[in-house]
Design a protein around this motif. Sequence first.
Motif, PDB file in Angstrom:
ATOM      1  N   ASP A  81       0.806  -1.225   0.000  1.00  0.00           N
ATOM      2  CA  ASP A  81       0.000   0.000   0.000  1.00  0.00           C
ATOM      3  C   ASP A  81       0.838   1.273   0.000  1.00  0.00           C
ATOM      4  O   ASP A  81       0.304   2.369   0.021  1.00  0.00           O
ATOM      5  CB  ASP A  81      -0.953   0.020   1.197  1.00  0.00           C
ATOM      6  CG  ASP A  81      -0.233   0.189   2.527  1.00  0.00           C
ATOM      7  OD1 ASP A  81       1.023   0.142   2.571  1.00  0.00           O
ATOM      8  OD2 ASP A  81      -0.939   0.366   3.552  1.00  0.00           O
ATOM      9  N   GLY A  82       2.180   1.140  -0.003  1.00  0.00           N
ATOM     10  CA  GLY A  82       3.055   2.311  -0.024  1.00  0.00           C
ATOM     11  C   GLY A  82       3.659   2.640   1.321  1.00  0.00           C
ATOM     12  O   GLY A  82       4.550   3.473   1.414  1.00  0.00           O
ATOM     13  N   SER A  83       3.207   1.990   2.385  1.00  0.00           N
ATOM     14  CA  SER A  83       3.720   2.312   3.713  1.00  0.00           C
ATOM     15  C   SER A  83       5.137   1.785   3.941  1.00  0.00           C
ATOM     16  O   SER A  83       5.850   2.295   4.789  1.00  0.00           O
ATOM     17  CB  SER A  83       2.775   1.770   4.791  1.00  0.00           C
ATOM     18  OG  SER A  83       2.643   0.364   4.674  1.00  0.00           O
ATOM     19  N   VAL A 118       1.807   4.432  -4.531  1.00  0.00           N
ATOM     20  CA  VAL A 118       0.827   3.444  -4.984  1.00  0.00           C
ATOM     21  C   VAL A 118      -0.435   4.175  -5.425  1.00  0.00           C
ATOM     22  O   VAL A 118      -0.968   5.008  -4.693  1.00  0.00           O
ATOM     23  CB  VAL A 118       0.499   2.439  -3.857  1.00  0.00           C
ATOM     24  CG1 VAL A 118      -0.565   1.455  -4.307  1.00  0.00           C
ATOM     25  CG2 VAL A 118       1.757   1.716  -3.407  1.00  0.00           C
ATOM     26  N   SER A 119      -0.902   3.849  -6.631  1.00  0.00           N
ATOM     27  CA  SER A 119      -2.171   4.395  -7.111  1.00  0.00           C
ATOM     28  C   SER A 119      -3.017   3.248  -7.647  1.00  0.00           C
ATOM     29  O   SER A 119      -2.509   2.166  -7.950  1.00  0.00           O
ATOM     30  CB  SER A 119      -1.939   5.459  -8.199  1.00  0.00           C
ATOM     31  OG  SER A 119      -1.272   4.899  -9.311  1.00  0.00           O
ATOM     32  N   VAL A 120      -4.318   3.492  -7.736  1.00  0.00           N
ATOM     33  CA  VAL A 120      -5.252   2.463  -8.199  1.00  0.00           C
ATOM     34  C   VAL A 120      -6.002   3.012  -9.418  1.00  0.00           C
ATOM     35  O   VAL A 120      -7.102   3.544  -9.286  1.00  0.00           O
ATOM     36  CB  VAL A 120      -6.228   2.047  -7.075  1.00  0.00           C
ATOM     37  CG1 VAL A 120      -7.177   0.954  -7.560  1.00  0.00           C
ATOM     38  CG2 VAL A 120      -5.472   1.590  -5.841  1.00  0.00           C
ATOM     39  N   PRO A 121      -5.401   2.879 -10.617  1.00  0.00           N
ATOM     40  CA  PRO A 121      -6.089   3.372 -11.818  1.00  0.00           C
ATOM     41  C   PRO A 121      -7.200   2.449 -12.314  1.00  0.00           C
ATOM     42  O   PRO A 121      -7.995   2.858 -13.144  1.00  0.00           O
ATOM     43  CB  PRO A 121      -4.965   3.489 -12.850  1.00  0.00           C
ATOM     44  CG  PRO A 121      -3.903   2.574 -12.385  1.00  0.00           C
ATOM     45  CD  PRO A 121      -4.029   2.480 -10.889  1.00  0.00           C
ATOM     46  N   GLY A 122      -7.274   1.222 -11.805  1.00  0.00           N
ATOM     47  CA  GLY A 122      -8.344   0.299 -12.193  1.00  0.00           C
ATOM     48  C   GLY A 122      -9.206  -0.014 -10.992  1.00  0.00           C
ATOM     49  O   GLY A 122      -8.821  -0.806 -10.134  1.00  0.00           O
ATOM     50  N   LYS A 129      -6.512  -2.661 -11.242  1.00  0.00           N
ATOM     51  CA  LYS A 129      -5.144  -2.317 -11.639  1.00  0.00           C
ATOM     52  C   LYS A 129      -4.520  -1.438 -10.576  1.00  0.00           C
ATOM     53  O   LYS A 129      -5.132  -0.477 -10.118  1.00  0.00           O
ATOM     54  CB  LYS A 129      -5.139  -1.594 -12.981  1.00  0.00           C
ATOM     55  CG  LYS A 129      -3.749  -1.244 -13.488  1.00  0.00           C
ATOM     56  CD  LYS A 129      -3.838  -0.606 -14.870  1.00  0.00           C
ATOM     57  CE  LYS A 129      -2.491  -0.185 -15.388  1.00  0.00           C
ATOM     58  NZ  LYS A 129      -2.598   0.460 -16.714  1.00  0.00           N
ATOM     59  N   VAL A 130      -3.306  -1.808 -10.186  1.00  0.00           N
ATOM     60  CA  VAL A 130      -2.554  -1.031  -9.207  1.00  0.00           C
ATOM     61  C   VAL A 130      -1.221  -0.657  -9.849  1.00  0.00           C
ATOM     62  O   VAL A 130      -0.566  -1.500 -10.461  1.00  0.00           O
ATOM     63  CB  VAL A 130      -2.321  -1.832  -7.909  1.00  0.00           C
ATOM     64  CG1 VAL A 130      -1.403  -1.079  -6.956  1.00  0.00           C
ATOM     65  CG2 VAL A 130      -3.649  -2.137  -7.231  1.00  0.00           C
ATOM     66  N   ARG A 131      -0.840   0.610  -9.720  1.00  0.00           N
ATOM     67  CA  ARG A 131       0.466   1.077 -10.201  1.00  0.00           C
ATOM     68  C   ARG A 131       1.358   1.322  -8.993  1.00  0.00           C
ATOM     69  O   ARG A 131       0.974   2.023  -8.047  1.00  0.00           O
ATOM     70  CB  ARG A 131       0.340   2.350 -11.012  1.00  0.00           C
ATOM     71  CG  ARG A 131       1.715   2.960 -11.321  1.00  0.00           C
ATOM     72  CD  ARG A 131       1.678   3.972 -12.405  1.00  0.00           C
ATOM     73  NE  ARG A 131       1.612   3.260 -13.677  1.00  0.00           N
ATOM     74  CZ  ARG A 131       1.551   3.870 -14.851  1.00  0.00           C
ATOM     75  NH1 ARG A 131       1.533   5.179 -14.916  1.00  0.00           N
ATOM     76  NH2 ARG A 131       1.507   3.167 -15.971  1.00  0.00           N
ATOM     77  N   LEU A 132       2.553   0.720  -9.042  1.00  0.00           N
ATOM     78  CA  LEU A 132       3.559   0.871  -8.002  1.00  0.00           C
ATOM     79  C   LEU A 132       4.748   1.621  -8.605  1.00  0.00           C
ATOM     80  O   LEU A 132       5.266   1.204  -9.643  1.00  0.00           O
ATOM     81  CB  LEU A 132       4.014  -0.498  -7.500  1.00  0.00           C
ATOM     82  CG  LEU A 132       2.895  -1.453  -7.076  1.00  0.00           C
ATOM     83  CD1 LEU A 132       3.417  -2.870  -6.959  1.00  0.00           C
ATOM     84  CD2 LEU A 132       2.280  -0.992  -5.777  1.00  0.00           C
ATOM     85  N   PHE A 133       5.151   2.715  -7.978  1.00  0.00           N
ATOM     86  CA  PHE A 133       6.308   3.472  -8.470  1.00  0.00           C
ATOM     87  C   PHE A 133       7.333   3.568  -7.346  1.00  0.00           C
ATOM     88  O   PHE A 133       7.089   4.212  -6.327  1.00  0.00           O
ATOM     89  CB  PHE A 133       5.906   4.861  -8.962  1.00  0.00           C
ATOM     90  CG  PHE A 133       7.007   5.551  -9.702  1.00  0.00           C
ATOM     91  CD1 PHE A 133       7.245   5.262 -11.039  1.00  0.00           C
ATOM     92  CD2 PHE A 133       7.826   6.459  -9.068  1.00  0.00           C
ATOM     93  CE1 PHE A 133       8.280   5.881 -11.726  1.00  0.00           C
ATOM     94  CE2 PHE A 133       8.868   7.085  -9.744  1.00  0.00           C
ATOM     95  CZ  PHE A 133       9.093   6.783 -11.081  1.00  0.00           C
ATOM     96  N   TYR A 134       8.450   2.871  -7.537  1.00  0.00           N
ATOM     97  CA  TYR A 134       9.523   2.814  -6.546  1.00  0.00           C
ATOM     98  C   TYR A 134      10.634   3.797  -6.914  1.00  0.00           C
ATOM     99  O   TYR A 134      11.000   3.912  -8.082  1.00  0.00           O
ATOM    100  CB  TYR A 134      10.148   1.420  -6.518  1.00  0.00           C
ATOM    101  CG  TYR A 134       9.272   0.333  -5.978  1.00  0.00           C
ATOM    102  CD1 TYR A 134       9.359  -0.057  -4.647  1.00  0.00           C
ATOM    103  CD2 TYR A 134       8.385  -0.345  -6.808  1.00  0.00           C
ATOM    104  CE1 TYR A 134       8.570  -1.089  -4.156  1.00  0.00           C
ATOM    105  CE2 TYR A 134       7.598  -1.376  -6.320  1.00  0.00           C
ATOM    106  CZ  TYR A 134       7.695  -1.740  -4.999  1.00  0.00           C
ATOM    107  OH  TYR A 134       6.930  -2.761  -4.514  1.00  0.00           O
TER     108      TYR A 134
END
Length: 194
Positions: A81-83, A118-122, A129-134
């Motif tokens: 979830d980004g935490s 973390v974003s949820v475009p779907g 759909k979940v986008r993860l950007f590290y």
Amino acid sequence: PLAVPSGPFVVAENGRPIAHQVDASGAKPEIWIRTSIPAGESRTYTLRPGNPAAASSLVRVRRETGSVILDNGAVALRLPDGSDPAAAPVLGVKPAGAGEWLGRGVWRTALKPVKLEVSVPGDGRLFGKVRLFYRFEGGNPDTGAWARIDVRLDPDQAFATIEESHAMGRRDAWEFDCAAGWKPTRSLYKTHGS
């Protein structure tokens, strides 16, 4: 191509409102629909202002402590979830009927993760759909080290689609061990020959 309207809109198939989903994770937003067109037939699609057609979600997207869950009934995926910026892109899977989460993801890199967005475009109406950007310390002086990972779960599929882009070293990667947490209680075998 049609432009995605800025306000609420209806997608109509042959004049009848149908469910749709907007994925704004790319360079241009995309409108998705589900349909079946028999051979030799055609359909006409139109967009008009208004409230979208009501539709139940085909994929459930929910947040739990430390994770985002995508679940289509055939399989569920547990994503970060980004935490925790060091969390792997896939934390676990749960096939239909399984009681516990299986598998474990891990990063294999010397780079230190510093941020995970973390974003949820779907939203699940047609697909989850979940986008993860590290972001990682070090890497290319111009862009830094990063990884963008999109995890998509479609309805009625016992697998997910994962798309990745990286600006990291050749040996930097993440992996998912499907057997982690697996505790078989029996084995099946068949003898061959006499």
